[in-house]
Design a protein around this motif. Sequence first.
Motif, mmCIF file in Angstrom:
data_model
loop_
_atom_site.group_PDB
_atom_site.id
_atom_site.type_symbol
_atom_site.label_atom_id
_atom_site.label_comp_id
_atom_site.label_asym_id
_atom_site.label_seq_id
_atom_site.Cartn_x
_atom_site.Cartn_y
_atom_site.Cartn_z
ATOM 1 N N ILE A 1 35.855 -46.400 -14.989
ATOM 2 C CA ILE A 1 36.894 -45.912 -15.899
ATOM 3 C C ILE A 1 36.211 -44.981 -16.903
ATOM 4 N N HIS A 2 36.530 -43.710 -16.832
ATOM 5 C CA HIS A 2 35.950 -42.709 -17.734
ATOM 6 C C HIS A 2 36.922 -42.441 -18.882
ATOM 7 N N ILE A 3 36.408 -42.413 -20.086
ATOM 8 C CA ILE A 3 37.222 -42.009 -21.238
ATOM 9 C C ILE A 3 36.528 -40.835 -21.923
ATOM 10 N N ILE A 4 37.218 -39.711 -21.976
ATOM 11 C CA ILE A 4 36.678 -38.551 -22.692
ATOM 12 C C ILE A 4 37.260 -38.554 -24.104
ATOM 13 N N VAL A 5 36.401 -38.735 -25.105
ATOM 14 C CA VAL A 5 36.859 -38.589 -26.487
ATOM 15 C C VAL A 5 36.819 -37.083 -26.774
ATOM 16 N N ASN A 6 37.952 -36.462 -26.545
ATOM 17 C CA ASN A 6 38.050 -35.000 -26.537
ATOM 18 C C ASN A 6 38.323 -34.487 -27.955
ATOM 19 N N ASN A 7 37.258 -34.168 -28.680
ATOM 20 C CA ASN A 7 37.381 -33.649 -30.041
ATOM 21 C C ASN A 7 37.755 -32.176 -30.078
ATOM 22 N N GLN A 8 37.850 -31.558 -28.892
ATOM 23 C CA GLN A 8 38.193 -30.141 -28.768
ATOM 24 C C GLN A 8 37.150 -29.237 -29.413
ATOM 25 N N ILE A 9 35.920 -29.753 -29.428
ATOM 26 C CA ILE A 9 34.811 -28.981 -29.994
ATOM 27 C C ILE A 9 33.507 -29.644 -29.561
ATOM 28 N N GLY A 10 32.471 -28.862 -29.366
ATOM 29 C CA GLY A 10 31.167 -29.411 -29.044
ATOM 30 C C GLY A 10 30.167 -28.933 -30.074
ATOM 31 N N PHE A 11 29.757 -29.820 -30.996
ATOM 32 C CA PHE A 11 28.910 -29.442 -32.136
ATOM 33 C C PHE A 11 29.625 -28.328 -32.905
ATOM 34 N N THR A 12 29.297 -27.060 -32.625
ATOM 35 C CA THR A 12 30.034 -25.970 -33.270
ATOM 36 C C THR A 12 30.719 -25.075 -32.245
ATOM 37 N N THR A 13 30.688 -25.442 -30.977
ATOM 38 C CA THR A 13 31.159 -24.558 -29.920
ATOM 39 C C THR A 13 32.596 -24.861 -29.517
ATOM 40 N N SER A 14 33.426 -23.841 -29.499
ATOM 41 C CA SER A 14 34.823 -23.991 -29.096
ATOM 42 C C SER A 14 34.926 -24.142 -27.583
ATOM 43 N N PRO A 15 36.004 -24.804 -27.103
ATOM 44 C CA PRO A 15 36.141 -25.056 -25.665
ATOM 45 C C PRO A 15 36.021 -23.815 -24.792
ATOM 46 N N ARG A 16 36.531 -22.675 -25.260
ATOM 47 C CA ARG A 16 36.499 -21.489 -24.385
ATOM 48 C C ARG A 16 35.077 -20.992 -24.129
ATOM 49 N N PHE A 17 34.141 -21.422 -24.984
ATOM 50 C CA PHE A 17 32.735 -21.083 -24.753
ATOM 51 C C PHE A 17 31.975 -22.251 -24.111
ATOM 52 N N ALA A 18 32.619 -23.404 -24.006
ATOM 53 C CA ALA A 18 31.934 -24.609 -23.556
ATOM 54 C C ALA A 18 32.240 -24.984 -22.111
ATOM 55 N N ARG A 19 33.284 -24.382 -21.534
ATOM 56 C CA ARG A 19 33.605 -24.712 -20.144
ATOM 57 C C ARG A 19 34.429 -23.582 -19.535
ATOM 58 N N SER A 20 34.446 -23.562 -18.202
ATOM 59 C CA SER A 20 35.173 -22.521 -17.480
ATOM 60 C C SER A 20 36.485 -23.018 -16.915
ATOM 61 N N SER A 21 36.840 -24.261 -17.222
ATOM 62 C CA SER A 21 38.057 -24.860 -16.679
ATOM 63 C C SER A 21 39.019 -25.199 -17.809
ATOM 64 N N PRO A 22 40.314 -25.390 -17.499
ATOM 65 C CA PRO A 22 41.283 -25.678 -18.562
ATOM 66 C C PRO A 22 40.963 -26.946 -19.346
#
Length: 968
Positions: free
Chosen positions: A405-426
């Motif tokens: 069972i995977h749970i992603i605590v999705n803060n919509q940010i990685g350190f200071t990086t926005s999702p559009r720079f952090a992944r290539s998928s939606p």
Amino acid sequence: MSSSKNLEFEKTSFLSKSNNAFIEQMYLKFINKDSDLPESWQNYFEGIGDELNIIVKEINGPSWGAKKKVDIDELQKKIEQEDKNSLSNTPQINIGQINSSRSNEDSIKAVSMIRSYRQRGHLIAKLDPLGLLESDYLDELHPESFGFKKEDYQKKIYLGGVINKTQSNIKEILIFLKKTYCGSIGYEYMHISNPTERKWFRDRIEKSEDNMNFTKNGKEAILNKLIQAEGFEKFLHKKYVGTKRFGLDGGESLIPALEQIIKISGQSAVKEVKIGMSHRGRLNVLANVLQKSYKRIFNEFAGEINASSEEGAGDVKYHLGASSNRDFDGNSVHVSLTDNPSHLEAVNPVVLGQTRAKQFFHKDKERNKVIPILIHGDAAFAGQGVVAECFAMSGLPGHNTGGTIHIIVNNQIGFTTSPRFARSSPYPSDIAKMVDAPIIHANGDDPEAVVYAARIATEFRLKFNRDVVIDLICYRRFGHNEGDEPSFTQPLMYEKIRSHPSPVNVYGNKLIAENTITNDILESSVKEFKNLLDDQFKNAKNYKPQIEWFEGTWSAYKPEKGKDKRGITGADTKKLLEISEKINSSSEELNLHKTIIKILNSRKEAVKNGSNIDWSTAEALAFGSLLEEGYPVRLVGQDSGRGTFSQRHSVLRNQLNNSRYIPLNNISKNQKQFEVVDSFLSELAVLGFEYGYSLVEPNTLTLWEAQFGDFANGAQIVIDQFIASGERKWTRASGLVLLLPHGYEGQGPEHSSARLERFLQLCSNDNMQVMNCTTPANYFHALRRQMHRDFRKPLIMMTPKSLLRNKYCVSNLEDFNKENSFHRILWDHAVDPKSNGFIKLKKASEIKKVIMCSGKVYFDLLDAREKLKKDDVILFRIEQLYPFPAKTLVKELKPYAKNAKFYWCQEEPKNMGAWFSARDYIQWTLDTINANNREISYIGRSPDASPATGYAKRHIAQQQEIINKVFE
């Protein structure tokens, strides 16, 4: 083709035009609920569900075909007539109103629209608490895209059971679809290729009566966990201003979600839940899920735990693990959280290995007594390759744990990086689609949705034994850590967060509005918990922690027992002969390859004759004797069953039917299990898994073998952060064995060096053993010593390649008996009374050179000395490089103290190998024996950036140069 895709193919391969008439007949019987319909067809039509249009298309055939089309009007009249009784018993259906609106065309268009919502409804769901996620208008989710105009919205349409309705209209369908697929939960399950799993998931969310229906007690329980989660973070934020804690602030719904998973697990007879997570929210999980006392956590913030302890260096508070027994409705579940480093996601395979070992311990063949939960960050889940590696091994026989069972605590940010720079998928969760895992996106500000998602996920995992993902979309109230200023890089997001109410306020006000609780109850609950924390804080300074590990299966293995000794490792000769007879048998019914039969016969004869026992035979005898003595053996690696160098042959194949036969599992009835796994092509995940396995099973000899030794550098994180330092940081011992083929044979830079120097550089505090053995018997004793000690330490073994078949690298049967044991230093063949035929060396006072070396180079020197007839050079083999046997070396070198010069010889370049580690120990030895020549000199390759040359001629020249320097 995957098994699930095979299943899909089997279920649809008969849909060819030659079967049209028959399919039409079966379909009519299904719609008419005809009792004559075979059960297999009943199950098929129910399972295919929303894809019934496939059947209709197949019945009608291609548009250009000459075949007469099915007359839909006649078909519908027939259905009406034959099914009139059952329809009339359904109150909401009025046959007279249906007529043409029940046409096949409208039905298929409506089902297509429903399918679109099932596939893409999540894209317009209300998932972001901050409202920052942009959800574009999707044409394919609008009725007009399917040909329905507004005036058609009230028309009755025949659905035949789709979305649990016989008939409905567009307006009602849209209300249902938006509530189910576009609310606070978004589902992705239509990519699942197994129709049974897909149907279960669909029915679970469309037909279930408990859809987001919580009792008053249930809602209050959720609120209570939110108050604890939020109150704990606020308290720490106030008492320890600016101190790093990597708080859960904004993602507090994780806590009631975990409670739900554990509760359902308990109801389903799960005995243990293994949790792995990084630092975000870890303290909150420790306190409010594992029930680690608040006063102990406050004590850790004061930095007082282990401050004066010599047993361990300790670790920061948000890396530590814990375990506890949780009781829900009389069901006890043991919950544990694994210690981990700051290398995000590196703990994942470790937890999976622990889970597998616990399942072995509980004899859990169904893999439903122990389940793993992995909690991830959004950026790490998308970015760290080990996540994909763990998914890749999730269904493999040697590493399957029955699903995570995977749970992603999705803060919509990685350190200071926005999702559009952090992944290539939606979504960060998209990587999970590689194994057809269902994904449930949930709005973190709707804790009921999050808990419901946890409920479905747990039920799916327990029913289908497959991975499932909860994407908990929330936010991070403060910076990456509490001393960080997030507005530097995300000003708009943090302007929104500053004005956004906390999850307790959002959910509390919702419950007040629906009259579940009053405002007074909410305020008093918050205050009551604050008072509890104040009380715990006052008593924190007096808290005296105790070491919680080394209990249960580890109670016999205390860390203070760890002293390096030769050990009692010999085996009974008669028993070894019996084992050899069993494992080297080659009966006709096995239909073995003729070369394998020769190898087995050769091994059996060597043991029977008591001489020329090679490396692989010695290894098999070590495994077999341990299995007979009650120690399971688990050997994992790339191609380990046969062996990279075609040397092991522990798994034999029937040449007629390809069936497997494992000799080591056919010694006796009472023996333990030998498990050999040809792992998939990963180092990081597999080594992490085996380390985790060794943490739980100290009684099992757990080995990981690299295809070539230098491949281990693909798992360097596990080696650095867990194997080398785990005991020092977390007081967690491991007896894991690493087998790393090492030796310079002209095979180039990537197939020569296991990077021995790196392991030696990691050695201190007796944390692990590093060996480079040169005899099969010494390898045999080293493996047995791992299990016969009363403590556990990792063993790094440089294993041979060419020496597997070297005429000198053999042992006699008497070397394995109870009078013999492991030797940390081995003497020269020429002075070994059991070795005949070698030149006779001069007496000790006349020896000019003492050469100390380790591993394969010894045999190159031995062979050269025989050819040159040099009788004034003696060779010593350092078999164990750490802990270095300095005191034993004193005894060996003392006779040569007056006249000899002392050298260290190695194949590796000077900046590699054991030189920098061994020279200080040897220098101490020379000082201790008062040698006249106290300088230890180096013979070997010059420093180099590459481990070895890729040119055969250059390799031979370099090797000859080493030999010339030794004997010049």
